[in-house]
Every structure is written in structure tokens, then in C-alpha cells.
Enzyme design. Structure first.
Site, PDB file in Angstrom:
ATOM      1  N   ARG A  56      24.547  23.296 124.989  1.00 15.81           N
ATOM      2  CA  ARG A  56      25.402  22.516 125.885  1.00 15.81           C
ATOM      3  C   ARG A  56      26.370  23.443 126.625  1.00 15.81           C
ATOM      4  NH1 ARG A  56      29.752  17.708 124.357  1.00 15.81           N
ATOM      5  NH2 ARG A  56      30.118  17.037 126.494  1.00 15.81           N
ATOM      6  N   LEU A  77      44.112  16.984 117.360  1.00 20.71           N
ATOM      7  CA  LEU A  77      44.144  16.204 116.120  1.00 20.71           C
ATOM      8  C   LEU A  77      43.088  16.648 115.121  1.00 20.71           C
ATOM      9  CD1 LEU A  77      44.724  12.644 117.620  1.00 20.71           C
ATOM     10  CD2 LEU A  77      46.419  14.264 116.755  1.00 20.71           C
ATOM     11  N   GLN A  78      41.994  17.227 115.601  1.00 20.81           N
ATOM     12  CA  GLN A  78      40.907  17.663 114.720  1.00 20.81           C
ATOM     13  C   GLN A  78      40.664  19.153 114.910  1.00 20.81           C
ATOM     14  OE1 GLN A  78      37.103  16.127 115.748  1.00 20.81           O
ATOM     15  NE2 GLN A  78      36.028  17.177 114.104  1.00 20.81           N
ATOM     16  N   GLY A  94      33.332  22.096 118.114  1.00 21.77           N
ATOM     17  CA  GLY A  94      34.625  21.819 118.742  1.00 21.77           C
ATOM     18  C   GLY A  94      34.860  22.518 120.065  1.00 21.77           C
ATOM     19  N   GLU A  95      33.773  22.942 120.749  1.00 18.86           N
ATOM     20  CA  GLU A  95      33.959  23.651 122.011  1.00 18.86           C
ATOM     21  C   GLU A  95      34.697  22.794 123.041  1.00 18.86           C
ATOM     22  OE1 GLU A  95      31.436  25.819 125.611  1.00 18.86           O
ATOM     23  OE2 GLU A  95      30.466  25.510 123.667  1.00 18.86           O
ATOM     24  N   ARG A  96      34.410  21.489 123.052  1.00 23.65           N
ATOM     25  CA  ARG A  96      35.064  20.606 124.016  1.00 23.65           C
ATOM     26  C   ARG A  96      36.573  20.582 123.796  1.00 23.65           C
ATOM     27  NH1 ARG A  96      35.875  14.982 123.937  1.00 23.65           N
ATOM     28  NH2 ARG A  96      36.062  14.056 126.022  1.00 23.65           N
ATOM     29  N   GLU A 128      21.576  19.576 100.212  1.00 25.65           N
ATOM     30  CA  GLU A 128      21.090  19.343  98.850  1.00 25.65           C
ATOM     31  C   GLU A 128      21.755  18.097  98.250  1.00 25.65           C
ATOM     32  OE1 GLU A 128      21.853  22.923  96.724  1.00 25.65           O
ATOM     33  OE2 GLU A 128      20.250  24.055  97.695  1.00 25.65           O
ATOM     34  N   ASN A 129      23.054  17.959  98.471  1.00 22.58           N
ATOM     35  CA  ASN A 129      23.766  16.790  97.971  1.00 22.58           C
ATOM     36  C   ASN A 129      23.256  15.512  98.630  1.00 22.58           C
ATOM     37  OD1 ASN A 129      26.332  17.039  96.075  1.00 22.58           O
ATOM     38  ND2 ASN A 129      26.149  18.945  97.216  1.00 22.58           N
TER      39      ASN A 129
END
Length: 287
Positions: A56, A77-78, A94-96, A128-129
Site C-alpha cells: 500500500r 491514540l494507538q 501504522g503507516e497511516r 499457534e494459540n
């Protein structure tokens, strides 16, 4: 993991049917492993670089500006997720947010830093989980969300890694739209995905009413759907009864220039202030 107060996750803000605030450590099956290999820091934004192999490359300018405006007001926020490459930090997810932060004039950005080796090992551990048969559906949904948010995987890629269809991945992640009470109940009472799905679109108050009945009666998905459908009918009947005097309400509202509600055999006139109230009284007492 030094990521703020316990129980709060990192995931916020991706589109489609999936909600925000996704990766809650309380339901994250790999949170302990993650804590050992991750570090939350505030990075100089110029030290962060994009992944040139990231397919992208085009971002909607209007949407990016909207996010930049939000970041200017509320901050990021993130945190983004990065891996150390030489003297720089390469973006994994998180590039955006990074682009929007630069657009907003930010000089630093919160980031989860992992080594490339730790990132790869953690991804394998999550997969795996996610393949464990004893994993609760809400934990499974959180694992999928973590792969999507922190490892930049698409629904299709997650599906291939865990042997599920992309539709199945989306449906399971939609469980994360449930209120905290329902998520905890799923974990504590081993409630399955099927009976919980009909609750996703309901108001928290209705879910609060239904949950004890589901737990006590061991309700199937069909039983939940029937209960929801019956209550929707009752609500519709109530709404029709409540609104049967709409025309009369509108006429009285125009005539007396105030809000009028008719319920049963009662008519209520509401005014905005004392002046309007006195005017209304005068209109009632005119000869």
C-alpha cells in the site's frame, strides 16, 4: 509490557465490521510473551521509516487530513508497531498514523518496539494459540485482531495461517463489538460463538438482561434468536402505541408553539423557559 494501565489494549481504529479498541490484554492469549519482547516508547518521528515492501503506497488525502486533524486535537491514540533496522525504526503496522502525524506537525510518535526476530516469533506464537481447540472464542477473536492490527495481516492472510475462511475470521472478530460484560461472561462461563452472535447488534442494556438467562438455561443460538425476535416485536408494538397520536401531537405543537406529547390519556406541553411557559398559560386562559 509497559503499555499503560493493566487491562487496556493497544488496538484502535481499523475499518469495516470490526470495532475499535480491539486488543484487550485481559483476553489476549499471548500478552505474557508480548510483555517480554515489546517496549512502548516515544520515537522521534524522523527516526521512523516506512517498509518499502509494503504494497500500500497510496493513501486517501482527505481521510489522511481528517486523521491529522484528530491527532492534532487528541494525539495518537494507538501506538504504531516498529522493528529496529540499523539506526532507524521500520514500520510494521501504522503507516497511516505515521503519515498523518507528520502532516499534523508532530515531532514524536508513540511506538511499540520489537526486534524483527521477536516480531516473527510472536506472530508464530499467536497463530499457534489461534489453532488451539481449548481457546475461548473471545480470546480467539482477540488473537485475530492482534494479527490484523499489530502484524498488518489481512483477513485472508490470517485465514490462510490458521486454516479458516476470511469470512470466519471477520465473524469471530465481530464478537469484539460486545460490551465488556458479555466478553467476561464468555470467558468465565465458556459461552460459544453461535449463541453470542445475535447479541452483537443489541444495546448493552438488553444484553445485560439476556446474559443471565443464557448462562442459566444453556441457551442455543436458535433460542437466543427467538428471544431477541420476540422482544423486537414487543418493542415495535409499544412504539406503534406510543406514536399513534403523532398527527395530533404535531397539530397541537403548531397551535401552541411548544413540544406536545400524548401518552395514554395524558397530554404534556413542554416549554423551553419561563417566558414561554407564561405565554402558554395565557393561551389556555384566553376568553
Amino acid at each position: 509490557m509497559a503499555l499503560g494501565k493493566k487491562g487496556k489494549g493497544l488496538g484502535r481504529g481499523f475499518e469495516s465490521l470490526i470495532p475499535t479498541d480491539l486488543v484487550d490484554e485481559a483476553f489476549d492469549p499471548t500478552s505474557t510473551e508480548d510483555a517480554k519482547v515489546s517496549k512502548l516508547v516515544e520515537l522521534d518521528i524522523e527516526e521512523v521509516i516506512r517498509d518499502e515492501d509494503q504494497p500500500r503506497k497510496e493513501f486517501n488525502k482527505a481521510a489522511l487530513q481528517e486523521l491529522a486533524d484528530s491527532i492534532s486535537e487528541h494525539g495518537v491514540l494507538q501506538p504504531i508497531v516498529v522493528v529496529k533496522t540499523g539506526k532507524k525504526y521500520q514500520i510494521v503496522a501504522g503507516e497511516r498514523r505515521w503519515r498523518a502525524s507528520k502532516l499534523a506537525g508532530k515531532t514524536t510518535i508513540p511506538a511499540i518496539v520489537r526486534t524483527l526476530d521477536a516480531q516473527n516469533k510472536l506472530e508464530l506464537s499467536i497463530i499457534e494459540n489461534a489453532q488451539r481447540e481449548d481457546l475461548n472464542p473471545i480470546e480467539l477473536a482477540t488473537a485475530y485482531a492482534k494479527l490484523k492490527e499489530q502484524f498488518n495481516l489481512t483477513n485472508e492472510e490470517i485465514g490462510k495461517r490458521v486454516g479458516k475462511s476470511s469470512a470466519s475470521i471477520v465473524n469471530t472478530m465481530r464478537l469484539l463489538k460486545l460490551p465488556e460484560e458479555a466478553k467476561v461472561a464468555m470467558q468465565e462461563h465458556n459461552l460459544m460463538e453461535g449463541p453470542m452472535r445475535p447479541l452483537i447488534s443489541l444495546e448493552p442494556e438488553i444484553i445485560h438482561e439476556i446474559l443471565p438467562k443464557m448462562i442459566e438455561g444453556g441457551w442455543s443460538a436458535r433460542k437466543v434468536e427467538q428471544y431477541v425476535a420476540e422482544n423486537k416485536k414487543k418493542s415495535s408494538v409499544k412504539a406503534i402505541k406510543a406514536n399513534e397520536y403523532l398527527k395530533e401531537e404535531a397539530k397541537l405543537s403548531r397551535e401552541y408553539n411548544c413540544e406536545v406529547k400524548i401518552r395514554g390519556r395524558s397530554v404534556t406541553f413542554s416549554t423551553k423557559d419561563d417566558t414561554e411557559f407564561r405565554r402558554l398559560l395565557e393561551s389556555f386562559t384566553k376568553d
